[in-house]
Design an enzyme around this catalytic site. Structure first.
Site, PDB file in Angstrom:
ATOM      1  N   SER A 120       6.258  -0.240  -9.625  1.00  0.00           N
ATOM      2  CA  SER A 120       5.627   1.076  -9.546  1.00  0.00           C
ATOM      3  C   SER A 120       6.620   2.216  -9.391  1.00  0.00           C
ATOM      4  O   SER A 120       7.464   2.409 -10.244  1.00  0.00           O
ATOM      5  CB  SER A 120       4.601   1.055  -8.419  1.00  0.00           C
ATOM      6  OG  SER A 120       3.853   2.230  -8.440  1.00  0.00           O
ATOM      7  N   HIS A 121       6.535   2.924  -8.267  1.00  0.00           N
ATOM      8  CA  HIS A 121       7.354   4.122  -8.069  1.00  0.00           C
ATOM      9  C   HIS A 121       8.729   3.802  -7.482  1.00  0.00           C
ATOM     10  O   HIS A 121       9.495   4.712  -7.206  1.00  0.00           O
ATOM     11  CB  HIS A 121       6.605   5.071  -7.136  1.00  0.00           C
ATOM     12  CG  HIS A 121       6.212   4.395  -5.861  1.00  0.00           C
ATOM     13  ND1 HIS A 121       5.207   3.463  -5.803  1.00  0.00           N
ATOM     14  CD2 HIS A 121       6.724   4.474  -4.614  1.00  0.00           C
ATOM     15  CE1 HIS A 121       5.112   3.007  -4.563  1.00  0.00           C
ATOM     16  NE2 HIS A 121       6.020   3.599  -3.821  1.00  0.00           N
ATOM     17  N   ASP A 284       4.364   8.245 -12.337  1.00  0.00           N
ATOM     18  CA  ASP A 284       5.349   7.332 -11.754  1.00  0.00           C
ATOM     19  C   ASP A 284       5.742   6.221 -12.730  1.00  0.00           C
ATOM     20  O   ASP A 284       5.309   6.217 -13.890  1.00  0.00           O
ATOM     21  CB  ASP A 284       4.825   6.746 -10.434  1.00  0.00           C
ATOM     22  CG  ASP A 284       3.750   5.694 -10.644  1.00  0.00           C
ATOM     23  OD1 ASP A 284       3.016   5.797 -11.653  1.00  0.00           O
ATOM     24  OD2 ASP A 284       3.632   4.772  -9.816  1.00  0.00           O
ATOM     25  N   ASP A 286       4.947   3.109 -13.375  1.00  0.00           N
ATOM     26  CA  ASP A 286       3.954   2.347 -14.137  1.00  0.00           C
ATOM     27  C   ASP A 286       2.738   3.181 -14.552  1.00  0.00           C
ATOM     28  O   ASP A 286       1.752   2.632 -15.032  1.00  0.00           O
ATOM     29  CB  ASP A 286       3.512   1.103 -13.350  1.00  0.00           C
ATOM     30  CG  ASP A 286       2.839   1.441 -12.036  1.00  0.00           C
ATOM     31  OD1 ASP A 286       3.149   2.501 -11.450  1.00  0.00           O
ATOM     32  OD2 ASP A 286       1.993   0.648 -11.584  1.00  0.00           O
ATOM     33  N   ASP A 288       0.450   5.021 -12.918  1.00  0.00           N
ATOM     34  CA  ASP A 288      -0.831   5.165 -12.224  1.00  0.00           C
ATOM     35  C   ASP A 288      -0.875   6.367 -11.282  1.00  0.00           C
ATOM     36  O   ASP A 288      -1.933   6.743 -10.814  1.00  0.00           O
ATOM     37  CB  ASP A 288      -1.245   3.862 -11.509  1.00  0.00           C
ATOM     38  CG  ASP A 288      -0.192   3.327 -10.565  1.00  0.00           C
ATOM     39  OD1 ASP A 288       0.875   3.961 -10.429  1.00  0.00           O
ATOM     40  OD2 ASP A 288      -0.430   2.254  -9.964  1.00  0.00           O
ATOM     41  N   ARG A 289       0.291   6.988 -11.014  1.00  0.00           N
ATOM     42  CA  ARG A 289       0.284   8.161 -10.139  1.00  0.00           C
ATOM     43  C   ARG A 289       0.480   9.449 -10.933  1.00  0.00           C
ATOM     44  O   ARG A 289       1.053   9.406 -12.024  1.00  0.00           O
ATOM     45  CB  ARG A 289       1.443   8.086  -9.146  1.00  0.00           C
ATOM     46  CG  ARG A 289       1.355   6.929  -8.221  1.00  0.00           C
ATOM     47  CD  ARG A 289       2.507   6.968  -7.241  1.00  0.00           C
ATOM     48  NE  ARG A 289       2.358   5.858  -6.311  1.00  0.00           N
ATOM     49  CZ  ARG A 289       2.834   5.843  -5.085  1.00  0.00           C
ATOM     50  NH1 ARG A 289       3.510   6.881  -4.640  1.00  0.00           N
ATOM     51  NH2 ARG A 289       2.642   4.803  -4.308  1.00  0.00           N
ATOM     52  N   LYS A 383      -5.715   3.385 -10.408  1.00  0.00           N
ATOM     53  CA  LYS A 383      -5.537   4.819 -10.478  1.00  0.00           C
ATOM     54  C   LYS A 383      -4.864   5.125 -11.817  1.00  0.00           C
ATOM     55  O   LYS A 383      -4.229   4.254 -12.407  1.00  0.00           O
ATOM     56  CB  LYS A 383      -4.747   5.343  -9.295  1.00  0.00           C
ATOM     57  CG  LYS A 383      -3.412   4.667  -9.013  1.00  0.00           C
ATOM     58  CD  LYS A 383      -2.885   5.130  -7.662  1.00  0.00           C
ATOM     59  CE  LYS A 383      -1.517   4.562  -7.359  1.00  0.00           C
ATOM     60  NZ  LYS A 383      -1.581   3.291  -6.622  1.00  0.00           N
TER      61      LYS A 383
HETATM   62  C1  VG1 Z   1       1.778   3.237  -1.282  1.00  0.00           C
HETATM   63  C2  VG1 Z   1       0.746   4.330  -1.149  1.00  0.00           C
HETATM   64  C3  VG1 Z   1      -0.630   3.785  -1.436  1.00  0.00           C
HETATM   65  C4  VG1 Z   1      -0.642   3.149  -2.831  1.00  0.00           C
HETATM   66  C5  VG1 Z   1       0.447   2.091  -2.921  1.00  0.00           C
HETATM   67  C6  VG1 Z   1       0.565   1.503  -4.322  1.00  0.00           C
HETATM   68  O1  VG1 Z   1       1.537   2.233  -0.322  1.00  0.00           O
HETATM   69  O2  VG1 Z   1       0.796   4.913   0.132  1.00  0.00           O
HETATM   70  O3  VG1 Z   1      -1.572   4.830  -1.333  1.00  0.00           O
HETATM   71  O4  VG1 Z   1      -1.889   2.570  -3.098  1.00  0.00           O
HETATM   72  O5  VG1 Z   1       1.701   2.660  -2.587  1.00  0.00           O
HETATM   73  O6  VG1 Z   1       0.875   2.497  -5.249  1.00  0.00           O
HETATM   74  P1  VG1 Z   1       2.361   2.152   1.055  1.00  0.00           P
HETATM   75  O7  VG1 Z   1       1.911   0.906   1.720  1.00  0.00           O
HETATM   76  O8  VG1 Z   1       3.816   2.171   0.694  1.00  0.00           O
HETATM   77  O9  VG1 Z   1       1.996   3.395   1.816  1.00  0.00           O
HETATM   78  V1  VG1 Z   1       1.624   2.066  -6.711  1.00  0.00           V
HETATM   79  O10 VG1 Z   1       1.807   3.459  -7.596  1.00  0.00           O
HETATM   80  O11 VG1 Z   1       2.948   1.239  -6.069  1.00  0.00           O
HETATM   81  O12 VG1 Z   1       0.693   0.927  -7.364  1.00  0.00           O
HETATM   82 CO    CO Z   2       2.452   3.135  -9.530  1.00  0.00          CO
END
Ligand code: VG1
Ligand code: CO
Length: 550
Positions: A120-121, A284, A286, A288-289, A383
């Site tokens: 992801s990010h 981001d 992947d 989704d953000r 998302k």
């Molecule tokens: C973070 C965010 C959460 C989101 C998750 C996955 O988790 O706060 O809201 O759903 O990332 O996002 P954490 O546990 O680090 O707060 V993604 O874009 O990685 O699928």
């Molecule tokens: Co993501």
């Protein structure tokens, strides 16, 4: 079309089962180096294929965000899926598939699930992170019970099955076989674009862009580049170059593909400092953000969710109204106020998209979101960054006002939820745990105490009962709620890979007739100071300020 090949699976024996594989947010996220270790990825995939329902004879969706390790992982997954009797894998050219697009493909093809290669990010590359996200047959992130079963399986896993086969090139679309398993390589962008055209009125958005409404989109060298080019430049008439950093790179060009003011400085400067565009957005790693910016104006994700809900009737797909809305617990209550006015339900769930799945499937909600730059709807079960950008453009195409005017109008109608999140990243795990635990221990005694000049109404560790299946999820974040419903929340991140990340969420509501145009850091200053002295964050961690402020 290539012929079916005669290949028998081989069984690879492991010297010991893996122990360090507890999956976090609906999958496994670790350093790229860890994933390159012998049998590491294979073990997790084996456990997944043994645990998912309907593997033998089923269809699986596989793709990723293009980061280092993506193609190697797809190759391994294809050969292991064939060894497990999967009948068809749908994957994409160059392995490029955004998370929301994968969710759509799972749903469209009645697949048993999907494997999305992404952290992801988190940064990518040889020295960055890699990840395997497992999605279920509804297209959404795996439930906790599924990831727990996969984890139990890895703990006793002593071998895995794979077919020795030469690597299938993903350069172009086509149909291939490994043993009896069909591999369909498709363009990962097409179906997603079709879905967006079914939801939004593209003609209207095209008219807006034609009328000197300038936009800049930053794909941060990650997966959304090809999607955004097709959408904004090819279909919506934005000039070439609108999409910046639009070619997915294995290391994201060295950048941190997290769309916020700290990690997307180029775009932030263009909109907030030089004010060169009417509208700016980024997604981001992947896809989704999303981050939304206007000329001189940053849209807080919690406000963004409220604005989408308040204006949903403008979008063709939601013109009949919303079933309800939902937000994660740390997300501000801005959307709650909108829901109240619309006369619809608003649900509060733990952090993580998987908790929205049941509500979406049961048609209890249509739109949902998180403060962490995530918004989405019932069109998929993830998302969706580009969907949110199109939604914003659709609203602006109708209202013909600036982003900052829209924000101001919204606050003057509903009041403003001042909101900020302070992240302290890469704290030594022991220290982060001690900050968190000592606050947790003090919670029961906090009710009635004074905090930033008010009484604490209640303090607890959030737990959630799913209204559909009645399952209970506990310990989802420490909340301190004041008399006027201002909130301070503490959580430890579940997605980091180095040390621990402590998140502090701050929220205060001001009525529509109050002061609506303050800097959030000033409006929240007393809460910021009070939580620091109560939890002794700076003192215990040695940090002088948060790593990221949103
Ligand atoms: C973070 C965010 C959460 C989101 C998750 C996955 O988790 O706060 O809201 O759903 O990332 O996002 P954490 O546990 O680090 O707060 V993604 O874009 O990685 O699928
Ligand atoms: Co993501």
């Amino acid at each position: 079309m290539p012929e079916k090949s005669e290949s028998n699976p081989v069984t690879v024996h492991l010297s010991q089962p893996f122990t360090d594989q507890k999956p976090g947010t609906s999958g496994l996220r670790k350093s790229s180096k860890q994933f390159q270790e012998k049998n590491y990825l294979e073990s997790f995939i084996e456990a997944t294929l043994r645990t998912l329902q309907g593997v033998s004879g089923g269809t699986l969706i596989v793709g990723g965000d293009g980061r280092y390790g993506n193609l190697r992982a797809i190759d391994i997954i294809l050969r292991m899926a064939a060894a497990h009797g999967v009948s068809k894998v749908i994957t994409t050219t160059n392995g490029i598939l955004s998370t929301p697009a994968a969710s759509n493909l799972i749903r469209r093809n009645n697949a048993i699930g999907g494997i999305i290669l992404s952290a992801s990010h988190n940064p990518g590359g040889e020295n960055g992170d890699f990840g395997v996200k497992i999605n279920a047959d509804n297209g959404g992130p795996a439930s906790e019970s599924l990831t727990n079963s996969i984890y139990s399986c890895t703990k006793k896993l002593m071998n895995y099955k794979i077919i020795e086969n030469s690597t299938i090139s993903l350069d172009k679309s086509g149909t291939y076989y490994i043993g009896a398993m069909i591999i369909e390589i498709i363009d990962g962008v097409d179906d997603y674009i079709q879905l967006m055209q079914d939801i939004f009125d593209f003609d209207r958005i095209r008219d807006l862009i034609k009328d000197e409404f300038s936009i800049a989109f930053d794909a941060l060298n990650a997966v959304t580049g090809p999607y955004a080019k097709r959408l904004f430049e090819d279909l919506l008439g934005a000039p070439n170059g609108t999409v910046r950093n639009g070619i997915p790179k294995e290391d994201f060009g060295g950048c941190h593909p997290d769309p916020n003011l700290t990690y997307a400085p180029e775009l932030s400067n263009l909109l907030l400092k030089s004010k060169s565009f009417s509208f700016g957005a980024a997604c981001d790693g992947d896809g989704d953000r999303n981050m939304i910016l206007g000329k001189g104006c940053f849209v807080n994700p919690s406000d963004s969710l409220a604005i989408l809900a308040a204006n949903a009737s403008i979008v063709p797909a939601y013109s009949d109204g919303l079933f309800g809305v939902a937000r994660s617990m740390p997300t501000s209550a801005a959307v709650d106020v909108v829901a109240q006015k619309l006369g619809i339900d608003c649900f509060e769930t733990p952090t993580g998209w998987k908790y929205f799945g049941n509500l979406l499937d049961a048609k209890r909600i249509t739109i949902c979101g998180e403060e962490s730059f995530g918004t989405g709807s019932n069109h998929v079960r993830e998302k969706d960054g580009l969907w949110a950008v199109l939604f914003w453009l659709q609203i602006l195409a109708q209202k013909r006002c600036s982003v900052s005017d829209l924000m101001r109008q919204h606050w003057s109608e509903y009041g403003r939820h001042y909101y900020s999140r302070h992240d302290y990243e890469e704290i030594p795990t022991q220290i982060a745990n001690s900050v968190y635990r000592s606050m947790e221990d003090r919670l029961p005694k906090l009710s009635g105490e004074s905090f930033a000049g008010q009484q604490i109404r209640f303090a607890d560790n959030f737990s959630y009962k799913d209204p559909i299946d009645n399952s209970i999820t506990q310990s989802q974040g420490l909340r301190i709620v004041l008399e006027d419903n201002s909130r301070v929340i503490l959580r430890l991140s579940g997605t980091g890979t180095k040390g621990a990340t402590l998140r502090v969420y701050l929220e205060r509501f001001v009525h529509s007739n109050g002061k609506l145009n303050q800097d959030p850091q000033l409006a929240l200053e007393d809460l910021i100071n009070e939580i620091d002295s109560l939890a002794q964050i700076k003192l215990k961690t040695g940090f002088t300020k948060p790593t990221v402020i949103t």
